[in-house]
Write a protein that holds these residues in place. Structure first.
Motif, PDB file in Angstrom:
ATOM      1  N   ALA A  46       0.824  -1.205   0.000  1.00 26.31           N
ATOM      2  CA  ALA A  46       0.000   0.000   0.000  1.00 26.31           C
ATOM      3  C   ALA A  46       0.860   1.258   0.000  1.00 26.31           C
ATOM      4  O   ALA A  46       1.982   1.276   0.505  1.00 26.31           O
ATOM      5  N   VAL A  47       0.314   2.324  -0.559  1.00 28.03           N
ATOM      6  CA  VAL A  47       0.874   3.660  -0.397  1.00 28.03           C
ATOM      7  C   VAL A  47       0.312   4.192   0.916  1.00 28.03           C
ATOM      8  O   VAL A  47      -0.912   4.259   1.094  1.00 28.03           O
ATOM      9  N   VAL A  48       1.176   4.559   1.856  1.00 26.77           N
ATOM     10  CA  VAL A  48       0.728   4.808   3.227  1.00 26.77           C
ATOM     11  C   VAL A  48       0.988   6.242   3.674  1.00 26.77           C
ATOM     12  O   VAL A  48       1.830   6.948   3.124  1.00 26.77           O
ATOM     13  N   ASP A  49       0.250   6.642   4.695  1.00 19.83           N
ATOM     14  CA  ASP A  49       0.472   7.892   5.406  1.00 19.83           C
ATOM     15  C   ASP A  49      -0.333   7.806   6.697  1.00 19.83           C
ATOM     16  O   ASP A  49      -1.159   6.913   6.858  1.00 19.83           O
ATOM     17  N   ARG A 215      13.393  -0.324  10.043  1.00 20.31           N
ATOM     18  CA  ARG A 215      13.156  -0.997   8.758  1.00 20.31           C
ATOM     19  C   ARG A 215      11.953  -0.355   8.086  1.00 20.31           C
ATOM     20  O   ARG A 215      10.961  -0.049   8.749  1.00 20.31           O
ATOM     21  N   ALA A 216      12.045  -0.145   6.786  1.00 17.65           N
ATOM     22  CA  ALA A 216      10.965   0.510   6.049  1.00 17.65           C
ATOM     23  C   ALA A 216      10.312  -0.477   5.097  1.00 17.65           C
ATOM     24  O   ALA A 216      10.991  -1.142   4.310  1.00 17.65           O
ATOM     25  N   ILE A 217       8.985  -0.581   5.177  1.00 15.23           N
ATOM     26  CA  ILE A 217       8.222  -1.336   4.190  1.00 15.23           C
ATOM     27  C   ILE A 217       7.166  -0.412   3.602  1.00 15.23           C
ATOM     28  O   ILE A 217       6.856   0.640   4.151  1.00 15.23           O
ATOM     29  N   ASP A 218       6.624  -0.802   2.472  1.00 16.20           N
ATOM     30  CA  ASP A 218       5.606   0.008   1.788  1.00 16.20           C
ATOM     31  C   ASP A 218       6.115   1.434   1.564  1.00 16.20           C
ATOM     32  O   ASP A 218       5.371   2.409   1.725  1.00 16.20           O
ATOM     33  N   ALA A 223       5.273  12.418  -3.402  1.00  9.61           N
ATOM     34  CA  ALA A 223       5.331  13.789  -3.898  1.00  9.61           C
ATOM     35  C   ALA A 223       6.789  14.088  -4.179  1.00  9.61           C
ATOM     36  O   ALA A 223       7.670  13.323  -3.784  1.00  9.61           O
ATOM     37  N   PRO A 224       7.088  15.185  -4.878  1.00  8.22           N
ATOM     38  CA  PRO A 224       8.495  15.502  -5.124  1.00  8.22           C
ATOM     39  C   PRO A 224       9.298  15.536  -3.823  1.00  8.22           C
ATOM     40  O   PRO A 224       8.942  16.235  -2.866  1.00  8.22           O
ATOM     41  N   HIS A 225      10.353  14.733  -3.759  1.00 11.06           N
ATOM     42  CA  HIS A 225      11.284  14.700  -2.630  1.00 11.06           C
ATOM     43  C   HIS A 225      10.602  14.300  -1.318  1.00 11.06           C
ATOM     44  O   HIS A 225      11.059  14.672  -0.233  1.00 11.06           O
ATOM     45  N   THR A 226       9.538  13.508  -1.409  1.00 12.84           N
ATOM     46  CA  THR A 226       8.787  13.095  -0.218  1.00 12.84           C
ATOM     47  C   THR A 226       8.517  11.603  -0.287  1.00 12.84           C
ATOM     48  O   THR A 226       7.977  11.109  -1.268  1.00 12.84           O
ATOM     49  N   VAL A 227       8.888  10.901   0.793  1.00 12.09           N
ATOM     50  CA  VAL A 227       8.694   9.458   0.846  1.00 12.09           C
ATOM     51  C   VAL A 227       7.919   9.108   2.115  1.00 12.09           C
ATOM     52  O   VAL A 227       8.125   9.703   3.166  1.00 12.09           O
ATOM     53  N   THR A 228       6.988   8.175   1.985  1.00  9.99           N
ATOM     54  CA  THR A 228       6.266   7.660   3.143  1.00  9.99           C
ATOM     55  C   THR A 228       6.517   6.165   3.252  1.00  9.99           C
ATOM     56  O   THR A 228       6.742   5.483   2.253  1.00  9.99           O
ATOM     57  N   PHE A 229       6.459   5.650   4.489  1.00  7.83           N
ATOM     58  CA  PHE A 229       6.649   4.213   4.692  1.00  7.83           C
ATOM     59  C   PHE A 229       6.175   3.826   6.086  1.00  7.83           C
ATOM     60  O   PHE A 229       5.883   4.685   6.929  1.00  7.83           O
ATOM     61  N   PHE A 230       6.122   2.527   6.331  1.00 14.05           N
ATOM     62  CA  PHE A 230       5.760   1.978   7.636  1.00 14.05           C
ATOM     63  C   PHE A 230       6.937   1.188   8.165  1.00 14.05           C
ATOM     64  O   PHE A 230       7.596   0.463   7.417  1.00 14.05           O
ATOM     65  N   ASP A 231       7.224   1.347   9.460  1.00 16.26           N
ATOM     66  CA  ASP A 231       8.276   0.579  10.105  1.00 16.26           C
ATOM     67  C   ASP A 231       7.619  -0.475  10.991  1.00 16.26           C
ATOM     68  O   ASP A 231       7.039  -0.148  12.029  1.00 16.26           O
ATOM     69  N   ALA A 236       5.442   2.267  13.474  1.00 13.13           N
ATOM     70  CA  ALA A 236       5.190   3.685  13.252  1.00 13.13           C
ATOM     71  C   ALA A 236       5.186   3.996  11.766  1.00 13.13           C
ATOM     72  O   ALA A 236       5.854   3.333  10.971  1.00 13.13           O
ATOM     73  N   TRP A 237       4.404   5.027  11.417  1.00 14.77           N
ATOM     74  CA  TRP A 237       4.346   5.516  10.040  1.00 14.77           C
ATOM     75  C   TRP A 237       5.219   6.760   9.927  1.00 14.77           C
ATOM     76  O   TRP A 237       5.247   7.608  10.826  1.00 14.77           O
TER      77      TRP A 237
END
Length: 278
Positions: A46-49, A215-218, A223-231, A236-237
């Motif tokens: 999934a794309v997460v936030d 550790r980062a998954i998903d 967005a430009p220069h912006t990354v989201t992930f779940f640990d 935590a997101w």
């Protein structure tokens, strides 16, 4: 206030976990905040936030047109029995703290508990694992950095703390109007207020240049220069805005179990002096 002061010990990049005497990493990597084990995780791929909702985590995982909302309570358990609307559609229950419905095009709006939350999460996004790796490595190479952190455990006003870090094992922090500390190798100094007396004590030697995730998954570039992930280890997101020239983080937003943090970084590799207080 006691809870917020305790949270200050879970400082960004995990450095002040050891500095506040909450455990140590010896001469190796620093220990990271020990979050409550949440039972809720995002759908695979999934794309997460995530957002803070009072003392709860409100997270979104989007796979195409299907959006899954996860609500995690202060004890790390999924919150059931809520009425959740996703882009105007009533979501169906999909497990503990899990609510699912079809999302429209563009940003996703989640209505719950009389409030609306907008998530700028696309239906699909480029993979972000390589970017997370670059950020982690670039940060680990720093010699010094400063940051301002806003840290909360509930809807109460956050604790604001200013940090300085100098590799490999020096740091200082000052809570606004409150306690201060200086750590240099195997020594530390603390005082309860800006005008209080310094008290010296031993300190396990730690390395201070470490990001606040294990550790980062998903991971996706949303967005430009912006990354989201779940640990999945700190449960935590994260949402990280990065400098495209240096791969260093400008801001890091972390939504964990009873742990809501926003870090703003500056003074990368500038001359910073951390010395014993008088």
């Amino acid at each position: 206030m006691r809870r917020l002061r305790d949270l200050a010990a879970l400082a960004p990049l995990a450095a002040v976990v050891a500095a506040a005497g909450c455990g140590g990493g010896g001469s190796g990597s620093l220990p990271l905040p020990q979050m409550q084990a949440a039972v809720v995780t995002p759908p695979p791929g999934a794309v997460v936030d995530a957002r803070q909702w009072g003392g709860r985590d409100l997270a979104l995982g989007r796979v195409g047109e299907t959006a899954t909302v996860s609500v995690v309570g202060p004890q790390g358990n999924g919150v059931n029995g809520l009425t959740v609307r996703i882009d105007g559609r009533t979501a169906d229950s999909c497990g503990a703290g899990c609510y699912r419905a079809r999302a429209g095009d563009g940003p996703v709006v989640v209505d719950v508990g009389g409030r609306s939350f907008r998530f700028d999460v696309p239906a699909s996004a480029p993979p972000g694992a390589a970017l997370v790796t670059r950020i982690t490595r670039a940060y680990g190479r720093l010699r010094s950095v400063a940051l301002v952190q806003r840290l909360a455990s509930s809807a109460a006003p956050p604790l604001v703390t200013r940090f300085l870090f100098v590799a490999p094992d020096r740091l200082s922090y000052a809570n606004e109007g409150g306690s201060q500390a200086v750590v240099i190798g195997a020594r530390r100094w603390d005082r309860p207020s800006p005008t209080g007396r310094w008290a010296r004590s031993p300190q396990q030697r730690v390395r201070v240049m470490h990001p606040p995730w294990r550790r980062a998954i998903d991971a996706h570039v949303v967005a430009p220069h912006t990354v989201t992930f779940f640990d999945p280890e700190t449960r935590a997101w994260f949402r990280v805005v990065v400098d495209p020239q240096t791969s260093l983080p400008r801001t890091v937003r972390m939504i964990g179990v009873s742990h809501f943090m926003l870090d703003r970084f500056s003074r990368f590799d500038e001359p910073i002096s951390i010395v014993p207080p008088r």
